[in-house]
Design an enzyme around this catalytic site. Sequence first.
Site, short mmCIF file in Angstrom:
data_model
loop_
_atom_site.label_atom_id
_atom_site.label_comp_id
_atom_site.label_asym_id
_atom_site.label_seq_id
_atom_site.Cartn_x
_atom_site.Cartn_y
_atom_site.Cartn_z
N HIS A 62 0.89 -1.11 -0.11
CA HIS A 62 -0.08 -0.15 0.20
C HIS A 62 0.81 1.34 0.17
O HIS A 62 1.97 1.36 0.66
CB HIS A 62 -1.00 -0.01 1.22
N ASP A 172 5.42 2.38 7.19
CA ASP A 172 4.50 1.81 7.32
C ASP A 172 3.75 2.66 6.18
O ASP A 172 3.00 3.77 6.44
CB ASP A 172 3.55 1.64 8.46
N GLU A 204 -5.45 1.70 2.17
CA GLU A 204 -4.98 0.51 2.91
C GLU A 204 -5.63 0.73 4.41
O GLU A 204 -6.38 0.08 5.32
CB GLU A 204 -3.69 -0.18 2.90
N GLU A 205 -5.01 1.93 4.91
CA GLU A 205 -5.34 2.33 6.26
C GLU A 205 -6.68 2.54 6.51
O GLU A 205 -7.00 2.83 7.88
CB GLU A 205 -4.33 3.53 6.56
N ASP A 227 4.10 -5.46 3.76
CA ASP A 227 3.47 -4.62 4.60
C ASP A 227 4.66 -4.61 6.09
O ASP A 227 5.37 -5.61 6.11
CB ASP A 227 2.11 -4.59 5.35
N HIS A 315 3.27 3.49 13.30
CA HIS A 315 2.20 4.70 13.31
C HIS A 315 2.64 5.86 14.14
O HIS A 315 1.90 6.51 14.85
CB HIS A 315 0.79 4.14 13.73
ZN LIG Z 1 0.54 -0.93 6.64
#
Ligand SMILES: [Zn+2]
Length: 345
Positions: A62, A172, A204-205, A227, A315
């Site tokens: 992603h 990410d 994706e998130e 990922d 994150h």
């Molecule tokens: Zn991810």
Amino acid sequence: MDLELLRELCETGGVPGREERVAKLVYATLRGHVDSLETDPIGNVIAYRKGSGGPKLMLAGHMDEIGFIVTHVDENGFLRFNPLGGFDPKTLTAQRVVVHTASGDLPGVMGSKPIHIMTEEERKQPPKLEDYFIDLGLSKEAVDEKVAVGDVVTRERAMVRIGSMINSKSLDNRAGLFVMLEAVRRLATMGHTVELYAVATVQEELGLRGAQVAASRIQPQIGIGLDTTIANDVPGAQPHEAVCKLGAGAGIKIMDSSVVCDPRMVDLMRRTAQRYSIPHQMEILPRGGTDTAAMQRFGQGAITGCISIPSRYVHSVIEMISEHDLAAAVDLLVAVVADAHTLLA
Ligand SMILES: [Zn+2]
């Protein structure tokens, strides 16, 4: 490995639904290495490379990163926002951001109340997303002129080396995307049996949205997600809570909360890693999903697995990965794609 590419990928903004700048980099990286490159209506970039009569294999990495969208400009020119993706509010404290407007990018900061003027009660509470606002350092008039509701916001942070690790925002999933791009460029020099679809997915998130569309369209028989995953190998964590360890190799996903990987794929990945002495670790992530799930459930349902890049502090703007794990993930992906047709033989 082309770590300058990783830097560019990480430092380029692309929140869910606004991945076009990252898509541009994907085009620039893969042009000349694949047979076709196209963007579907939702924004996925689909790179196709012809095989020699094997099944369809889809890769999914992603492009989007967690970020924000402006919901309101207040009477003093401060911005309010909604999150795009899952944030731990405390990671917003003392951060710089970039507001992407029609007339260009504006730097700003995530403002919040200084501790000096917090009440006893406020000091005890963990911060909430609503406690934050964006300060552009501009007058109300200037903000009104430049910023519109719906403008998107990304976090500002450069990629750096820390010790023997790589540290950046948005690893990410720019790290997973990077692994896919590097592997496709390498596969282009060696050929493969499978019909290869490398998809740089969107949104994706927000729930694997782009990957669902791509899997429905491509109808792959085999799917591999790329990922990051959690490396909780830090002080205070028990050994059984680590999920993965930084530097211990590419993660071979067994499951996360969105998918139970196909045991045939898990087995192929493990055997391949052993055969070529590629450092690897088995991964079970208790919470968190990946595009892997979309490929398993949409289209015709595929034999699906995922290669993960372990990351500390996911994150946040200081995500940390190991270059060694990144290299192992590329090696493993190339070797697994080369043998993947045997899954259906
Ligand atoms: Zn991810």
